[in-house]
Design an enzyme around this catalytic site. Sequence first.
Site: not given
Ligand code: 13P
Length: 258
Positions: A100, A173
Amino acid sequence: MIRKSLIIANWKMKLSPREAFSLTRSIVPYIRVAAGARSRNSFVICPSFESLSCVGMLLKKTPIALGAQDCFWEQSGAYTGEVSPTALKESGCSYVLVGHSERRLYCSESDSMIAKKMAAACETPRLQPILCIGESLAIRKKGTYRSYIQKQLEAGIALIPRTKRVQFCVAYEPLWAISTMGIGLPIGPEHCAEVTTWIKTLLSQKLPGAHVRIIYGGSVDSENVMPFLQRGVSDGVLIGGASLTVRSFKKILTVLNQ
Ligand code: 13P
């Protein structure tokens, strides 16, 4: 067979065990309905390590899967403070997040550490890793995001044998879309589709034996979730902030049920 979208809640380090237990107890009845026999979605909750057992207890005999937020790359040994993929499986986890962006940033996780974690998780029966990748705003602005993501992806899967029949997910992400990190706005579904399609193509060349789902994460909420779940855009979503209260989680479930 219906193609189910994967809806994953990442609770990060935001809830104490007591709070995680209480949120799970409140939200499970609604997720049960949303995950009913004819549902187009399947659900995963990823609490922090210390809440896995109490949340896992509430998820038993429900269709909701348990996930962890990280794992180590060895299955046992003198690694103080670490948690092995096998231990996670034994604790009831079916999924584990790997690499992550917050771990890359705050815990200095390198591509080679992430590759070892991915390989170890893939070696663990019935545990699916979710490899998280995504570019910063500076890289996006420079226009080099494709090569950056490709490098992260190739590094993350480097230790998985090319023809191995593995199952895992890739979560795209972009850092700048994560609510707590960037500008707090999700990317558009077209941009998401462009990147996920490209990741799929890369993976079909690099790991032809793998079954991979590509999901999106970054400021997903009830207002914007649906376009991300369209065919060709992504195979699911990874939700942080909007999964942290009963109210906002329920709103997402309501939209998913429509
Ligand atoms: P948010 O949905 O708060 O932007 O977070 C995304 C995230 O990092 C999920 O792993």
